[in-house]
Design a protein around this motif. Structure first.
Motif, short mmCIF file in Angstrom:
data_model
loop_
_atom_site.label_atom_id
_atom_site.label_comp_id
_atom_site.label_asym_id
_atom_site.label_seq_id
_atom_site.Cartn_x
_atom_site.Cartn_y
_atom_site.Cartn_z
N HIS A 113 35.39 50.50 46.66
CA HIS A 113 34.83 49.51 47.57
C HIS A 113 35.97 48.67 48.15
O HIS A 113 36.95 48.40 47.46
N PRO A 114 35.84 48.19 49.37
CA PRO A 114 36.86 47.27 49.91
C PRO A 114 37.06 46.04 49.02
O PRO A 114 38.18 45.57 48.87
N HIS A 115 35.99 45.54 48.38
CA HIS A 115 36.14 44.35 47.52
C HIS A 115 36.96 44.64 46.27
O HIS A 115 37.40 43.72 45.59
N SER A 116 37.17 45.92 45.96
CA SER A 116 37.95 46.31 44.79
C SER A 116 39.38 46.71 45.15
O SER A 116 40.11 47.23 44.31
N TYR A 117 39.79 46.47 46.39
CA TYR A 117 41.10 46.91 46.85
C TYR A 117 42.23 46.46 45.94
O TYR A 117 43.09 47.25 45.56
N LYS A 119 42.21 45.50 42.77
CA LYS A 119 42.14 46.18 41.46
C LYS A 119 42.59 47.63 41.57
O LYS A 119 43.33 48.13 40.73
N MET A 120 42.09 48.33 42.60
CA MET A 120 42.46 49.74 42.79
C MET A 120 43.96 49.87 43.03
O MET A 120 44.61 50.74 42.47
N SER A 121 44.50 49.00 43.88
CA SER A 121 45.92 49.04 44.19
C SER A 121 46.76 48.83 42.93
O SER A 121 47.69 49.59 42.65
N SER A 122 46.42 47.81 42.15
CA SER A 122 47.15 47.54 40.90
C SER A 122 47.06 48.72 39.94
O SER A 122 48.06 49.13 39.34
N ALA A 123 45.86 49.27 39.79
CA ALA A 123 45.67 50.40 38.86
C ALA A 123 46.45 51.62 39.32
O ALA A 123 47.06 52.32 38.50
N LEU A 124 46.46 51.89 40.62
CA LEU A 124 47.20 53.05 41.13
C LEU A 124 48.70 52.85 40.98
O LEU A 124 49.41 53.77 40.59
#
Length: 141
Positions: A113-117, A119-124
């Motif tokens: 989701h865009p609202h998770s950008y 978190k996703m970026s940090s995790a990746l």
């Protein structure tokens, strides 16, 4: 067959469309700690030994771990059987295990989701720096 207790990777959510068969789903909210849901052996990443708990597969986890959870954790589960033709959504961060109750055919996909950008970026970036740089360049354009 099925999938052992896990959270989907890289802060993604998932959907699953069941075309054939039935699946038992058990979900727990994100604030439940991993140590509550897994055996000591499965938490030890260096151990490949399949202990008496047999919690490395969905059925083993359901028999040996789920049935022995503390009441305050067990009572917070969401449990249902997905029937043929039903679509389900697993929100980001939710623990889930799935047991195929019969032969199944399903289509599933993880997405962000865009609202998770953030978190996703940090995790990746933590998982694969080069892939994260490529992803970030492509998302920015």
């Amino acid at each position: 067959s099925g999938s052992n207790i896990h959270i989907d990777p890289l802060a993604t959510s998932a959907w699953n469309m069941l075309l054939i068969g039935r699946k038992l789903w058990i979900l727990f909210p994100p604030d439940i700690d991993e140590t509550e849901l897994k055996s000591a052996t499965s938490l030890n990443s260096e151990s490949k030994e399949d202990d008496a708990g047999l919690d490395f597969c969905a059925a083993g986890w359901m028999v040996h771990i789920l049935s022995n959870l503390p009441v305050d954790v067990y009572s917070r589960r969401v449990q249902f059987v997905q029937q043929q033709g039903e679509f389900i959504f697993v929100p980001e961060g939710w623990w889930h295990a799935v047991l195929n109750l019969e032969t199944t055919l399903a289509v599933t996909q993880n997405f962000g989701h865009p609202h998770s950008y953030e978190k996703m970026s940090s995790a990746l970036f933590e998982a694969d720096y080069d892939a994260a740089c490529t992803w970030q360049r492509n998302v920015a354009h």
